[in-house]
Scaffold this motif. Structure first.
Motif, mmCIF file in Angstrom:
data_model
loop_
_atom_site.group_PDB
_atom_site.id
_atom_site.type_symbol
_atom_site.label_atom_id
_atom_site.label_comp_id
_atom_site.label_asym_id
_atom_site.label_seq_id
_atom_site.Cartn_x
_atom_site.Cartn_y
_atom_site.Cartn_z
ATOM 1 N N GLU A 95 37.870 8.244 7.676
ATOM 2 C CA GLU A 95 37.282 7.001 8.163
ATOM 3 C C GLU A 95 35.812 7.183 8.531
ATOM 4 O O GLU A 95 34.975 6.323 8.241
ATOM 5 C CB GLU A 95 38.078 6.475 9.354
ATOM 6 N N GLU A 111 32.800 2.504 -8.313
ATOM 7 C CA GLU A 111 34.099 1.828 -8.293
ATOM 8 C C GLU A 111 35.131 2.628 -7.532
ATOM 9 O O GLU A 111 36.025 2.053 -6.924
ATOM 10 C CB GLU A 111 34.599 1.586 -9.723
ATOM 11 N N ASN A 112 35.039 3.960 -7.589
ATOM 12 C CA ASN A 112 36.042 4.812 -6.965
ATOM 13 C C ASN A 112 35.395 5.761 -5.962
ATOM 14 O O ASN A 112 34.229 6.128 -6.099
ATOM 15 C CB ASN A 112 36.789 5.636 -8.019
ATOM 16 N N GLU A 132 42.025 9.430 -2.769
ATOM 17 C CA GLU A 132 41.319 8.554 -3.700
ATOM 18 C C GLU A 132 41.484 7.110 -3.259
ATOM 19 O O GLU A 132 42.581 6.693 -2.870
ATOM 20 C CB GLU A 132 41.874 8.689 -5.108
ATOM 21 N N ARG A 133 40.389 6.362 -3.324
ATOM 22 C CA ARG A 133 40.439 4.952 -2.983
ATOM 23 C C ARG A 133 39.478 4.195 -3.900
ATOM 24 O O ARG A 133 38.465 4.733 -4.348
ATOM 25 C CB ARG A 133 40.010 4.693 -1.538
ATOM 26 N N LYS A 134 39.760 2.934 -4.110
ATOM 27 C CA LYS A 134 38.814 2.047 -4.772
ATOM 28 C C LYS A 134 37.768 1.647 -3.744
ATOM 29 O O LYS A 134 38.083 1.451 -2.570
ATOM 30 C CB LYS A 134 39.515 0.781 -5.280
ATOM 31 N N SER A 136 36.362 -1.110 -3.448
ATOM 32 C CA SER A 136 36.666 -2.445 -2.961
ATOM 33 C C SER A 136 37.689 -2.434 -1.828
ATOM 34 O O SER A 136 37.766 -3.389 -1.051
ATOM 35 C CB SER A 136 37.160 -3.329 -4.109
ATOM 36 N N ASP A 137 38.482 -1.359 -1.706
ATOM 37 C CA ASP A 137 39.497 -1.256 -0.658
ATOM 38 C C ASP A 137 38.959 -0.638 0.633
ATOM 39 O O ASP A 137 39.671 -0.601 1.631
ATOM 40 C CB ASP A 137 40.686 -0.431 -1.143
ATOM 41 N N LEU A 138 37.733 -0.137 0.587
ATOM 42 C CA LEU A 138 37.195 0.541 1.774
ATOM 43 C C LEU A 138 36.679 -0.432 2.802
ATOM 44 O O LEU A 138 36.132 -1.412 2.619
ATOM 45 C CB LEU A 138 36.082 1.507 1.367
#
Length: 138
Positions: A95, A111-112, A132-134, A136-138
């Motif tokens: 975080e 993007e990633n 791993e996260r996109k 857009s999800d952060l």
């Protein structure tokens, strides 16, 4: 008997060998400098912020487009404990790294997002996890 002299090979003066070696060294150093300025400099503020936040982590930040894949921001951090995704220390670190990345990098270019958390153990294979996260999800 009449013996023929062995063929004479053309030689290079030692002076030209030294000049060539110096020129090669300067070219190699210049190539590394240009690479660091073009590829790594955009992520230097994030790397410095990570180093200040996590002093013993030896952070490495890379970004770009892997072959045939979407743009990726990758952060590698070293820790002194065995990492697992359920560990609250890892999630707190994740975080905070995302918050610092939002401050110091234009995440719209990617993007990633990948976070590699690695624990090196002497004379053994390192223990590591990958989160791993996109973007857009952060």
């Amino acid at each position: 008997m009449n013996q023929a002299a062995p063929p004479q090979f053309k030689t290079v003066s030692g002076r030209w060998v030294v000049i060539g070696m110096l020129a090669f060294g300067i070219l190699a150093a210049g190539t590394l400098w240009v690479y660091s300025k073009l590829e790594l400099a955009p992520f230097l503020p994030l790397r410095k912020a990570l180093q200040d936040e996590f002093p013993q982590s030896k952070p490495r930040v890379e970004g770009g487009r892997p072959r045939n894949q979407p743009p990726l921001l990758r952060v590698v951090m070293h820790v002194d404990f065995t990492p697992s995704e359920s560990d609250p220390r890892v999630m707190t670190m994740f975080e905070r790294i995302v918050a610092l990345a939002k401050q110091h990098v234009n995440l719209a270019e990617f993007e990633n997002f990948e976070l590699h958390v690695v624990h090196y153990i002497p004379e053994k294979n390192p223990e590591r996890i990958l989160i791993e996260r996109k973007i857009s999800d952060l």
